[in-house]
Design an enzyme around this catalytic site. Sequence first.
Site, mmCIF file in Angstrom:
data_model
loop_
_atom_site.group_PDB
_atom_site.id
_atom_site.type_symbol
_atom_site.label_atom_id
_atom_site.label_comp_id
_atom_site.label_asym_id
_atom_site.label_seq_id
_atom_site.Cartn_x
_atom_site.Cartn_y
_atom_site.Cartn_z
ATOM 1 C CB VAL A 178 -0.984 -0.144 0.983
ATOM 2 C CG1 VAL A 178 -1.473 1.419 1.459
ATOM 3 C CG2 VAL A 178 -1.860 -1.084 0.976
ATOM 4 C CD GLU A 179 2.521 3.493 3.795
ATOM 5 O OE1 GLU A 179 3.288 4.568 3.287
ATOM 6 O OE2 GLU A 179 1.615 3.786 4.512
ATOM 7 C CB THR A 180 6.696 2.372 -1.145
ATOM 8 O OG1 THR A 180 6.920 1.054 -0.727
ATOM 9 C CG2 THR A 180 6.677 3.464 -0.582
ATOM 10 C CE1 TYR A 233 -1.396 2.982 4.727
ATOM 11 C CE2 TYR A 233 -1.745 2.153 6.747
ATOM 12 C CZ TYR A 233 -1.134 2.341 5.670
ATOM 13 O OH TYR A 233 0.065 1.695 5.637
#
Length: 355
Positions: free
Chosen positions: A128-130, A317
């Site tokens: 999800v982040e990167t 999130y």
Amino acid sequence: MRRSLRFAVACLFTCLVVPTTPAEEVVVPALLDRPEVMSFIERMVEQHQFDRQGLYDLFNEAVFKPTILNVLDKPATSRPWYQFQTNFLTDAKVRDGVAYWRQHQVWLDKARQMFGVPPEIIVAILGVETNFGRNAGSFRAWDALTTIAFDYPRRAEYFQQELEQFLLLAREENKPPLTLKSSYAGALGSPQFMPSSYRKYAIDLDGDGRRDIWGHPADAVGSVAAYFNQYGWKADGMVAVRAQVSGNQVEQLLADKFNLHYTIDELATMGIKPVNALPGNEPAVVFMLETDPGVTEYWLGLTNFYAITRYNRSVNYAMAVNLLAQRLRIAYDDPIEAAPPRSSRPPARRGRAAS
């Protein structure tokens, strides 16, 4: 610290819309003439023994990024769930996540042994982040942090603190400040830690003497697990369950969806009950997902949901991480079963749901 990750991650989701063309870069020639900048420099010299001329040189290299300021108040996590989740609960994300899991199995297993955080949660966070470290940010962290610290008054105090932490971090890790890349909010590495979080929670899992969350997947994996451990992650615990709602207290509870103030038994007296049996003394929060326009589902977030929202204070999130983790576990165990969920409901699986 709690503010640091949730702000960085909320900003991360809109980074793709921030132009980074050289034509939009504006050098700020008068930065050293600003009293707040000079005050910051003096504090770094007096409190942390930085070289004054060295800081002058760094600030003269700062490049103002006006486009960053245009998107800071528009985090993508504010979109309704039915729009938000389409970016993360994809077949491609699951395939890439399973490949990352298999490639870094030894470090994911070591992190679980040390901190009790399952591989699927760690991999989901990095996805999800990167996108598993592929999109860790292309801005110079120095430019991003100085832009926000001195030209975004609403968060100036916080970002000046992060700028201070960034300089301390660069010195501790022996990294030239101008070489470090970040998201446009100044978040660093595959886990997108703000500088203060990096200093507090990043670990050297591979034992090479460095905490490198850019180039060493082992350290990125271990640092995510260490972070969750600090916020009370329960090994083998669930993240969230569907809830049945009655009565008129739900709106009050929804307004307090990020704090574990009530237990399952206490929520039951207010008309909120889990669809599956849970221990009555389990802390929980109530939250809502808009699965289609005008269509909502109620959920109970448990201790591990709370831990994820310390990373980013967004129910969207947290649920994206939770549901992606479930799909990753299914695909890792049996790729044939990895079918995309139709709504926010976890997909059918054999055995226990992913924690």
